[in-house]
Design a protein around this motif. Structure first.
Motif, PDB file in Angstrom:
ATOM      1  N   PRO A  45     -10.073   6.131 -11.287  1.00 14.94           N
ATOM      2  CA  PRO A  45      -9.647   4.861 -10.701  1.00 14.94           C
ATOM      3  C   PRO A  45      -9.938   4.831  -9.195  1.00 14.94           C
ATOM      4  O   PRO A  45      -9.542   5.729  -8.461  1.00 14.94           O
ATOM      5  CB  PRO A  45      -8.139   4.818 -10.935  1.00 14.94           C
ATOM      6  N   VAL A  46     -10.646   3.799  -8.776  1.00 15.90           N
ATOM      7  CA  VAL A  46     -10.929   3.562  -7.358  1.00 15.90           C
ATOM      8  C   VAL A  46     -10.297   2.216  -7.024  1.00 15.90           C
ATOM      9  O   VAL A  46     -10.550   1.218  -7.704  1.00 15.90           O
ATOM     10  CB  VAL A  46     -12.445   3.559  -7.073  1.00 15.90           C
ATOM     11  N   VAL A  47      -9.456   2.217  -5.984  1.00 10.55           N
ATOM     12  CA  VAL A  47      -8.684   1.019  -5.665  1.00 10.55           C
ATOM     13  C   VAL A  47      -8.879   0.598  -4.210  1.00 10.55           C
ATOM     14  O   VAL A  47      -9.169   1.417  -3.349  1.00 10.55           O
ATOM     15  CB  VAL A  47      -7.176   1.226  -5.945  1.00 10.55           C
ATOM     16  N   HIS A  48      -8.684  -0.676  -3.974  1.00 14.55           N
ATOM     17  CA  HIS A  48      -8.721  -1.222  -2.615  1.00 14.55           C
ATOM     18  C   HIS A  48      -7.382  -0.934  -1.941  1.00 14.55           C
ATOM     19  O   HIS A  48      -6.371  -0.688  -2.611  1.00 14.55           O
ATOM     20  CB  HIS A  48      -8.971  -2.737  -2.674  1.00 14.55           C
ATOM     21  N   GLY A  49      -7.368  -0.994  -0.644  1.00 15.51           N
ATOM     22  CA  GLY A  49      -6.151  -0.782   0.130  1.00 15.51           C
ATOM     23  C   GLY A  49      -5.004  -1.685  -0.276  1.00 15.51           C
ATOM     24  O   GLY A  49      -3.831  -1.344  -0.066  1.00 15.51           O
ATOM     25  N   ARG A  50      -5.297  -2.843  -0.872  1.00 17.91           N
ATOM     26  CA  ARG A  50      -4.225  -3.739  -1.343  1.00 17.91           C
ATOM     27  C   ARG A  50      -3.354  -3.044  -2.384  1.00 17.91           C
ATOM     28  O   ARG A  50      -2.142  -3.248  -2.426  1.00 17.91           O
ATOM     29  CB  ARG A  50      -4.820  -5.017  -1.944  1.00 17.91           C
ATOM     30  N   VAL A  51      -3.971  -2.227  -3.229  1.00 19.56           N
ATOM     31  CA  VAL A  51      -3.220  -1.492  -4.255  1.00 19.56           C
ATOM     32  C   VAL A  51      -2.328  -0.454  -3.582  1.00 19.56           C
ATOM     33  O   VAL A  51      -1.158  -0.303  -3.930  1.00 19.56           O
ATOM     34  CB  VAL A  51      -4.171  -0.835  -5.273  1.00 19.56           C
ATOM     35  N   VAL A  52      -2.866   0.228  -2.592  1.00 18.79           N
ATOM     36  CA  VAL A  52      -2.099   1.228  -1.852  1.00 18.79           C
ATOM     37  C   VAL A  52      -0.873   0.573  -1.216  1.00 18.79           C
ATOM     38  O   VAL A  52       0.246   1.086  -1.316  1.00 18.79           O
ATOM     39  CB  VAL A  52      -2.968   1.905  -0.767  1.00 18.79           C
ATOM     40  N   GLN A  53      -1.076  -0.573  -0.584  1.00 12.54           N
ATOM     41  CA  GLN A  53       0.032  -1.282   0.062  1.00 12.54           C
ATOM     42  C   GLN A  53       1.096  -1.674  -0.945  1.00 12.54           C
ATOM     43  O   GLN A  53       2.296  -1.539  -0.681  1.00 12.54           O
ATOM     44  CB  GLN A  53      -0.491  -2.532   0.788  1.00 12.54           C
ATOM     45  N   LEU A  54       0.700  -2.145  -2.121  1.00 12.61           N
ATOM     46  CA  LEU A  54       1.654  -2.509  -3.168  1.00 12.61           C
ATOM     47  C   LEU A  54       2.458  -1.286  -3.614  1.00 12.61           C
ATOM     48  O   LEU A  54       3.686  -1.346  -3.696  1.00 12.61           O
ATOM     49  CB  LEU A  54       0.930  -3.129  -4.368  1.00 12.61           C
ATOM     50  N   PHE A  55       1.786  -0.187  -3.875  1.00  6.62           N
ATOM     51  CA  PHE A  55       2.478   1.026  -4.307  1.00  6.62           C
ATOM     52  C   PHE A  55       3.455   1.497  -3.236  1.00  6.62           C
ATOM     53  O   PHE A  55       4.560   1.935  -3.556  1.00  6.62           O
ATOM     54  CB  PHE A  55       1.474   2.127  -4.645  1.00  6.62           C
TER      55      PHE A  55
END
Length: 177
Positions: free
Chosen positions: A58-68
């Motif tokens: 899984p490769v995610v954008h920073g938006r996913v990091v912020q949500l987590f």
């Protein structure tokens, strides 16, 4: 993979262009990165907030990091990466927990690796899982994890699924297990 004209991330490379072991990102353990991890893109196309590379990393954008981070999810490690030709930030979503939780009886079909299959290091692990079902009692209150023996599966809780949908993150597809 079903999104038309989507980008396709290839195998991860180190800063010298050498292939990295992609399976290290499915083992459910913390990884100490050595240098910059890069992903070639071929073919290029529609970018997504959540995508899987050629080996289901899984490769995610920073938006996913912020949500987590907002949700206080600490069961993952985010490893910064560069995606060829794209401005980030992008990260590998490395899940830190693996549970032996597949409910064989409730699955549509399961097959195990056997010695005669010629893959001795895999004997006893799942060779095939169709219609996966898990036993929720075996995962406690974990909100994201991988399944033992079938590490391609990335399982998330219902509340995390709903939060990702509410955030409008692109590239996700959810199947109830």
């Amino acid at each position: 993979m079903r999104i038309p004209n989507r980008w396709h991330l290839r195998r991860p490379l180190d800063e010298h262009g050498q292939k990295l072991n992609p399976w290290q990102f499915t083992e459910g353990r913390r990884i100490e990165p050595r240098g910059v991890i890069r992903f070639p893109v071929k073919p290029d196309g529609v970018t997504m907030d959540f995508t899987l590379d050629a080996f289901s990393t899984p490769v995610v954008h920073g938006r996913v990091v912020q949500l987590f981070e907002r949700l206080g999810i600490q069961e993952v490690q985010f490893l910064p990466v560069q995606v060829e030709g794209h401005v980030g930030p992008y990260f590998i979503l490395n899940t830190l927990h693996t549970f032996r939780c597949i409910d064989d009886v409730r699955c549509e079909e399961v097959q195990y690796w056997k010695p005669e299959d010629g893959e001795l290091e895999k004997v006893g692990e799942y060779k095939y899982v169709k219609g996966m079902r898990i036993d929720p009692a075996k995962v406690g209150d974990s909100r994201i994890f991988r399944t033992w023996g079938w590490s391609l599966a990335l399982i998330i809780s219902e509340d995390l699924k709903q939060a990702m949908e509410a955030e409008g993150l692109t590239g996700t597809r959810f199947v109830e297990v």
